[in-house]
Design an enzyme around this catalytic site. Structure first.
Site, PDB file in Angstrom:
ATOM      1  CG  HIS A 282      -2.226  -0.784   0.895  1.00 42.32           C
ATOM      2  ND1 HIS A 282      -3.266  -0.279   0.160  1.00 42.32           N
ATOM      3  CD2 HIS A 282      -2.561  -2.059   1.206  1.00 42.32           C
ATOM      4  CE1 HIS A 282      -4.210  -1.212   0.043  1.00 42.32           C
ATOM      5  NE2 HIS A 282      -3.804  -2.305   0.659  1.00 42.32           N
TER       6      HIS A 282
ATOM      7  CD  GLU B 158      -7.106  -2.752 -12.309  1.00 43.95           C
ATOM      8  OE1 GLU B 158      -6.593  -3.583 -13.083  1.00 43.95           O
ATOM      9  OE2 GLU B 158      -8.093  -3.003 -11.613  1.00 43.95           O
TER      10      GLU B 158
ATOM     11  N   GLY C 176      -5.807 -11.889  -4.770  1.00 43.78           N
ATOM     12  CA  GLY C 176      -4.819 -10.832  -4.567  1.00 43.78           C
ATOM     13  C   GLY C 176      -3.481 -11.143  -5.208  1.00 43.78           C
ATOM     14  CG  LEU C 177      -1.966 -14.561  -5.675  1.00 37.28           C
ATOM     15  CD1 LEU C 177      -1.899 -16.076  -5.860  1.00 37.28           C
ATOM     16  CD2 LEU C 177      -0.754 -14.093  -4.856  1.00 37.28           C
ATOM     17  CB  SER C 178      -1.639  -9.224  -9.891  1.00 35.25           C
ATOM     18  OG  SER C 178      -1.387  -8.216  -9.006  1.00 35.25           O
ATOM     19  CB  SER C 179      -6.383 -12.622 -11.767  1.00 31.04           C
ATOM     20  OG  SER C 179      -7.310 -11.976 -10.938  1.00 31.04           O
TER      21      SER C 179
ATOM     22  CG  ASP D 293      -0.730  -5.233  -8.496  1.00 28.00           C
ATOM     23  OD1 ASP D 293       0.168  -5.269  -7.632  1.00 28.00           O
ATOM     24  OD2 ASP D 293      -1.940  -5.159  -8.223  1.00 28.00           O
TER      25      ASP D 293
ATOM     26  N   GLY E 198      -9.527 -13.707  -7.409  1.00 26.78           N
ATOM     27  CA  GLY E 198      -9.799 -12.828  -6.266  1.00 26.78           C
ATOM     28  C   GLY E 198      -8.864 -13.100  -5.104  1.00 26.78           C
TER      29      GLY E 198
HETATM   30  C1  GLA Z   1      -3.259  -3.820  -5.155  1.00 23.92           C
HETATM   31  C2  GLA Z   1      -2.946  -2.694  -6.135  1.00 23.92           C
HETATM   32  C3  GLA Z   1      -1.462  -2.312  -6.087  1.00 23.92           C
HETATM   33  C4  GLA Z   1      -0.990  -2.077  -4.653  1.00 23.92           C
HETATM   34  C5  GLA Z   1      -1.444  -3.206  -3.731  1.00 23.92           C
HETATM   35  C6  GLA Z   1      -1.148  -2.912  -2.287  1.00 23.92           C
HETATM   36  O1  GLA Z   1      -2.622  -4.984  -5.558  1.00 23.92           O
HETATM   37  O2  GLA Z   1      -3.288  -3.056  -7.444  1.00 23.92           O
HETATM   38  O3  GLA Z   1      -1.238  -1.187  -6.895  1.00 23.92           O
HETATM   39  O4  GLA Z   1      -1.429  -0.830  -4.187  1.00 23.92           O
HETATM   40  O5  GLA Z   1      -2.839  -3.470  -3.852  1.00 23.92           O
HETATM   41  O6  GLA Z   1       0.218  -2.829  -2.073  1.00 23.92           O
END
Ligand code: GLA
Length: 393
Positions: A34, A162, A126-129, A174, A124
């Site tokens: 964050h 995004e 949090g691994l950036s799909s 990401d 979902g």
């Molecule tokens: C998500 C956002 C990123 C980053 C993280 C937290 O993955 O896409 O840009 O802010 O949360 O570190």
């Protein structure tokens, strides 16, 4: 499922022309959470789970999208004249947003494509799909139309999609990790200047383990934007007090005490404190990794989680149960990774005990939470690219 089986079972969609294949990884952030929208330093790496695209050319100006993960949404069709966001297009909006941006930037895209998607990232989690899909489509467009765009600009475009097309006010971490990673390295990225270094991810006797809470990150987008707004309030207060800085992460830990007196609101103060200290922890964590001090690295991971839980308040019970259990079972470090409110933890564990640690945490989590967690040993990956036949063996 085998890649070839997915292609074979969708030949009516793809047609029998030459099929080009692409892969784009997911990412896990090791530390620096964050703060990519505060100009901070982050330290993610791409993982070998991600998103595949199988692509054939079309004669008309239509893009046909199909996901073998989301069959229920069926084939989504959009023409080059209208790539606007539509709820009904669901996941395909990420792809449409990329096509629209490329067209708007003036790249010559005159005819359409059939794009079949298959992903093996947990959804979902949090691994950036989403970043994986966006950068994937950017790579597909570059290769299919032979466009003069480099990866860094694909990454920047994906972030804008995004932010502006999807509406999540994320930073660039990401997309950057998905596009710019190299196998066996982590990216030490300054999100203000975009200067970066690929640091060898040499973990000695340790292994990195991802643990998935299997709790969907519902609400995460609105909470995410809310955190940004809270920080903006803090930034405004500091600027009104004539504190000079460009980004929150320009403020040094040693200056925190003096500026904290200027912010009465406890919650806003906490958010600001997290950002300043997390940036410092990231710098120290990279130094620790370079000198193979894994105990120090793990300690910084723990401090990062505690700050995300208590100060930034983006953790949740499921993440905390996993983190506490990993620590109690001997992990050197354990923290939530990504946006939070669900999703995954990243854990540094001695390789010789990793099997037992996972077994114990699995049992503990099921007892306490009531559903199972999943575990993956981290394998790193290169950034998004067109696959050659040898890549698919
Ligand atoms: C998500 C956002 C990123 C980053 C993280 C937290 O993955 O896409 O840009 O802010 O949360 O570190």
């Amino acid at each position: 499922m085998k890649i070839q089986d997915i292609i074979d079972s969708n030949l009516d969609f793809l047609g029998t022309k030459e099929i080009n294949k692409y892969f784009s990884p997911g990412r896990v952030n090791l530390i620096g959470e964050h703060i990519d929208y505060h100009g901070g330093n982050v330290f993610p790496t791409a993982i070998n789970l991600g998103t595949y695209a199988f692509v054939t050319k079309r004669e008309d100006n239509e893009f046909h999208f199909l996901s073998s993960n989301f069959k229920k949404f069926g084939k989504r069709v959009a023409s080059l004249e209208d790539m606007s966001y539509k709820n009904i297009d669901n996941w395909a909006n990420y792809a449409k947003g990329m096509v629209e941006s490329f067209v708007d930037m003036g790249y010559s895209i005159k005819s359409g494509l059939n794009i079949l998607i298959y992903g093996n990232l947990p959804n979902g989690a949090g691994l950036s799909s989403s970043a994986s899909l966006e950068v994937l489509i950017g790579t597909v467009l570059k290769e299919e139309y032979n466009l003069d765009i480099d990866m860094i600009n694909i990454v920047k475009t994906a972030k804008i999609v995004e932010n502006e097309y999807i509406g999540v006010n994320c930073g660039i971490m990401d997309q950057f990790a998905v596009g710019m990673s190299e196998v066996n390295k982590a990216i030490y990225l300054n999100t203000d200047t975009l200067e970066y270094e690929l640091v060898p991810l040499e973990l000695g006797e340790y292994t990195l383990v991802i643990a998935n809470t299997n709790k969907k990150r519902s609400l995460s987008d609105s909470k995410y934007n809310e955190r940004r707004e809270e920080c903006d309030k803090g930034i405004e207060i500091l600027k009104n007090e004539n504190i000079k800085f460009n980004n929150l992460c320009d403020i040094l830990v040693k200056d925190y005490e003096s500026i904290s007196n200027l912010i009465d609101d406890k919650i806003i103060n906490n958010r600001i404190k997290h950002a300043i200290f997390e940036n410092d922890r990231t710098v120290k964590a990279v130094e620790a990794l370079r000198s193979s001090d894994f105990i120090a690295f793990g300690k910084l991971m723990n401090e990062s989680h505690d700050s995300l839980r208590d100060l930034y308040e983006v953790s949740c019970r499921e993440l905390d149960v996993l983190v506490d259990s990993f620590r109690a079972n001997g992990a050197a470090g354990s923290r939530m990774t990504g946006a939070g409110f669900g999703g995954c933890t990243i854990n540094l564990v001695k390789t010789d005990i990793v099997h037992d640690v996972i077994k114990n945490v699995k049992k503990d989590y099921l007892n306490k939470v009531g559903h199972k967690a999943d575990f993956y040993k981290v394998k790193t990956s290169n950034g998004a690219k067109k696959l050659e036949s040898e890549d698919l063996l």
